[in-house]
Design an enzyme around this catalytic site. Structure first.
Site, mmCIF file in Angstrom:
data_model
loop_
_atom_site.group_PDB
_atom_site.id
_atom_site.type_symbol
_atom_site.label_atom_id
_atom_site.label_comp_id
_atom_site.label_asym_id
_atom_site.label_seq_id
_atom_site.Cartn_x
_atom_site.Cartn_y
_atom_site.Cartn_z
ATOM 1 N N LEU A 33 -35.440 13.948 13.834
ATOM 2 C CA LEU A 33 -34.603 13.520 12.697
ATOM 3 C C LEU A 33 -34.514 11.995 12.568
ATOM 4 O O LEU A 33 -33.603 11.489 11.927
ATOM 5 C CB LEU A 33 -33.186 14.123 12.784
ATOM 6 N N LYS A 85 -44.090 5.268 10.152
ATOM 7 C CA LYS A 85 -45.038 5.042 9.054
ATOM 8 C C LYS A 85 -44.714 3.870 8.128
ATOM 9 O O LYS A 85 -45.304 3.767 7.052
ATOM 10 C CB LYS A 85 -45.173 6.320 8.233
ATOM 11 N N SER A 125 -54.611 8.943 7.477
ATOM 12 C CA SER A 125 -54.311 8.206 6.257
ATOM 13 C C SER A 125 -55.558 7.509 5.746
ATOM 14 O O SER A 125 -56.428 7.089 6.536
ATOM 15 C CB SER A 125 -53.251 7.154 6.595
ATOM 16 N N THR A 127 -55.594 4.709 4.972
ATOM 17 C CA THR A 127 -55.514 3.359 5.520
ATOM 18 C C THR A 127 -56.657 3.089 6.521
ATOM 19 O O THR A 127 -57.019 1.936 6.745
ATOM 20 C CB THR A 127 -54.128 3.141 6.178
ATOM 21 N N TYR A 151 -49.531 -0.108 11.968
ATOM 22 C CA TYR A 151 -49.375 1.308 11.577
ATOM 23 C C TYR A 151 -50.756 1.912 11.266
ATOM 24 O O TYR A 151 -51.131 2.961 11.784
ATOM 25 C CB TYR A 151 -48.448 1.425 10.358
ATOM 26 N N LYS A 155 -53.377 4.925 13.196
ATOM 27 C CA LYS A 155 -54.016 6.114 12.595
ATOM 28 C C LYS A 155 -55.495 6.156 12.991
ATOM 29 O O LYS A 155 -56.024 7.210 13.349
ATOM 30 C CB LYS A 155 -53.871 6.088 11.071
ATOM 31 N N PHE A 180 -54.303 10.090 0.780
ATOM 32 C CA PHE A 180 -54.264 8.898 -0.053
ATOM 33 C C PHE A 180 -52.778 8.594 -0.332
ATOM 34 O O PHE A 180 -52.062 8.320 0.616
ATOM 35 C CB PHE A 180 -55.206 9.056 -1.256
ATOM 36 N N ARG A 292 -49.696 -8.529 -3.028
ATOM 37 C CA ARG A 292 -49.058 -8.311 -1.724
ATOM 38 C C ARG A 292 -50.135 -8.453 -0.654
ATOM 39 O O ARG A 292 -51.200 -7.818 -0.755
ATOM 40 C CB ARG A 292 -48.463 -6.899 -1.707
HETATM 41 N N1 UFG Z 1 -46.908 -1.829 -5.489
HETATM 42 C C1 UFG Z 1 -46.294 -2.654 -6.394
HETATM 43 N N2 UFG Z 1 -44.966 -2.891 -6.257
HETATM 44 C C2 UFG Z 1 -44.217 -2.325 -5.258
HETATM 45 C C3 UFG Z 1 -44.856 -1.486 -4.328
HETATM 46 C C4 UFG Z 1 -46.209 -1.250 -4.474
HETATM 47 O O1 UFG Z 1 -46.925 -3.196 -7.311
HETATM 48 O O2 UFG Z 1 -43.008 -2.605 -5.178
HETATM 49 C C5 UFG Z 1 -48.334 -1.547 -5.654
HETATM 50 C C6 UFG Z 1 -49.186 -1.970 -4.470
HETATM 51 O O3 UFG Z 1 -49.530 -3.308 -4.569
HETATM 52 C C7 UFG Z 1 -50.355 -0.987 -4.592
HETATM 53 C C8 UFG Z 1 -49.717 0.275 -5.174
HETATM 54 O O4 UFG Z 1 -48.503 -0.154 -5.773
HETATM 55 O O5 UFG Z 1 -51.290 -1.464 -5.526
HETATM 56 C C9 UFG Z 1 -49.404 1.322 -4.121
HETATM 57 O O6 UFG Z 1 -48.624 0.720 -3.104
HETATM 58 P P1 UFG Z 1 -47.875 1.610 -2.003
HETATM 59 O O7 UFG Z 1 -47.127 0.678 -1.113
HETATM 60 O O8 UFG Z 1 -47.107 2.693 -2.660
HETATM 61 O O9 UFG Z 1 -49.056 2.311 -1.251
HETATM 62 P P2 UFG Z 1 -50.307 1.675 -0.478
HETATM 63 O O10 UFG Z 1 -51.520 2.155 -1.198
HETATM 64 O O11 UFG Z 1 -50.179 0.237 -0.249
HETATM 65 O O12 UFG Z 1 -50.127 2.333 0.932
HETATM 66 C C10 UFG Z 1 -50.156 3.716 1.071
HETATM 67 C C11 UFG Z 1 -49.190 4.155 2.171
HETATM 68 C C12 UFG Z 1 -49.650 3.675 3.508
HETATM 69 C C13 UFG Z 1 -51.066 4.021 3.732
HETATM 70 C C14 UFG Z 1 -51.933 3.559 2.591
HETATM 71 C C15 UFG Z 1 -53.326 4.071 2.735
HETATM 72 O O13 UFG Z 1 -47.908 3.670 1.936
HETATM 73 O O14 UFG Z 1 -48.875 4.342 4.480
HETATM 74 O O15 UFG Z 1 -51.438 4.070 1.364
HETATM 75 O O16 UFG Z 1 -54.176 3.519 1.824
HETATM 76 F F1 UFG Z 1 -51.488 3.449 4.852
#
Ligand code: UFG
Length: 338
Positions: A33, A85, A125, A127, A151, A155, A180, A292
């Site tokens: 939890l 994660k 992932s 990732t 992280y 993986k 994904f 980012r």
């Molecule tokens: N994004 C924004 N604003 C935000 C958050 C995200 O523009 O506030 C954008 C990011 O730049 C990216 C997209 O939205 O282009 C997706 O971002 P996420 O953080 O939702 O997801 P990521 O693709 O960066 O990461 C996810 C998971 C990770 C994993 C990864 C694998 O969160 O755990 O996919 O590719 F490792």
């Protein structure tokens, strides 16, 4: 089949437990939890319509987990979702991430040995594709290069550990599911993603803007070489992810396979904001900002291997995911989690 879900109380695990029960299997859950809620476990059993034995414990507590398994008869497969994660937290506390994620994996392998369980599904992932810009990502392309945070590295390392475990035991079957971007919620609106603290992922942030908790979405990067300049990902409904686990747990044979779980359909940040606005009827303000660090421009899945080995493909789309997420926000069910 009787299937143990290690770390099964979270977003992916709870949906998977329900999908297993609907497919006629018997899920059991071990979860400490640390990133899930007791009430989600109760709702999971309610939605599954069967009793799901739950042990609230760290999966590394091998004595407790072993006793729990001993009480419930022989286990046919383990789905290993136990671990941490949050990308940013892993950068700040790498020792914690290596310790917990790798420690949980070694504990799962010990447990499987002790109870003669030969089938493992691991929550990996996309990732692991790191900085590769060769899209769609195929499982055959090289993984492990340019992963930007601890992280993600855990993986990849865990996949390597599991490959070695398969090489040492020719009766072991391991399927690493490379997710994904899992999004959406259960159509009942009773369970869904509910990150503790401030969310980092796009969909939970968009949801918080739609519900008025946050003022606006910060779009990280509008100058990527993509159609609208924003980052592109492969958003997959958690219900499809859950079904993928059921198919993987049902696989027989031996050896290691990594399999992508994605839709194969790329969507940009602005596509996501638009889809959520259409699902909710709520305007979602956003502003663009710098990229980012660590983000790749485009990531989406080659889904041929999942179709070939699992007979699985995504059935739901981004619109379905936004509709179900909005429903989950609207039911207020997450406000009552304890
Ligand atoms: N994004 C924004 N604003 C935000 C958050 C995200 O523009 O506030 C954008 C990011 O730049 C990216 C997209 O939205 O282009 C997706 O971002 P996420 O953080 O939702 O997801 P990521 O693709 O960066 O990461 C996810 C998971 C990770 C994993 C990864 C694998 O969160 O755990 O996919 O590719 F490792």
């Amino acid at each position: 089949m009787r299937v143990l879900l290690a770390g099964g109380g979270g977003f992916i695990g709870s949906h998977t437990a329900i999908a297993l029960a609907s497919a006629g299997h018997s899920p059991l859950v071990v979860d400490d939890l640390s990133n899930s809620h007791k009430m989600s476990l109760e709702r999971m059993a309610q939605l599954a319509g069967v009793d799901i034995p739950v042990l609230v414990a760290d999966v590394r507590n091998e004595t407790l987990v072993s006793e729990f398994l001993g009480r419930h008869g022989s286990i046919d497969a383990v789905i290993h979702l136990a671990g941490l994660k949050a990308v940013a937290e892993s950068v700040a506390q790498p020792e914690l991430y290596y310790g917990v994620n790798i420690g949980c994996t070694l504990a799962v392998l010990n447990l499987m040995k002790r109870h003669s369980i030969k089938n493992l599904v691991f929550s990996s992932s996309a990732t692991v594709y790191g900085s590769s810009e060769l899209v769609p990502h195929s499982e055959e392309s090289r993984a492990g290069i340019g992963i930007s945070n601890p992280y993600g590295k855990t993986k990849y390392m865990i996949e390597e550990i599991l490959r070695d475990a398969c090489a040492a035991d020719d009766r072991l079957r391991v399927t690493a599911l490379r997710y994904f971007n899992p999004v959406g919620a259960h159509p009942s609106g009773l369970i869904g993603e509910n990150p503790k603290g401030t969310p980092n992922n796009l969909l939970p942030i968009v949801a918080r803007v739609a519900t008025g908790v946050l003022d606006e979405v910060t779009v990280f990067g509008a100058d990527y070489p993509t159609a609208d300049g924003t980052g592109v990902r492969d958003y997959i409904h958690v219900q499809d992810v859950a079904r993928g686990h059921v198919r993987a747990a049902e696989l027989y044979g031996s050896g290691f396979d990594a399999i992508n779980l994605g839709t194969g359909k790329p969507a940009s940040v602005l596509d996501v904001i638009r889809a959520y606005r259409e699902a909710s009827g709520v305007t979602i303000p956003y502003r663009t900002a710098d990229r980012r660090p660590g983000d790749v421009p485009v990531s989406f899945a080659d889904v041929a291997k999942a179709e070939r080995l699992l007979g699985w493909r995504a059935e739901l789309n981004l619109q379905d995911a936004c509709r179900d997420d909005w429903n989950w926000q609207q039911t207020g069910a997450q406000d009552h989690l304890t």
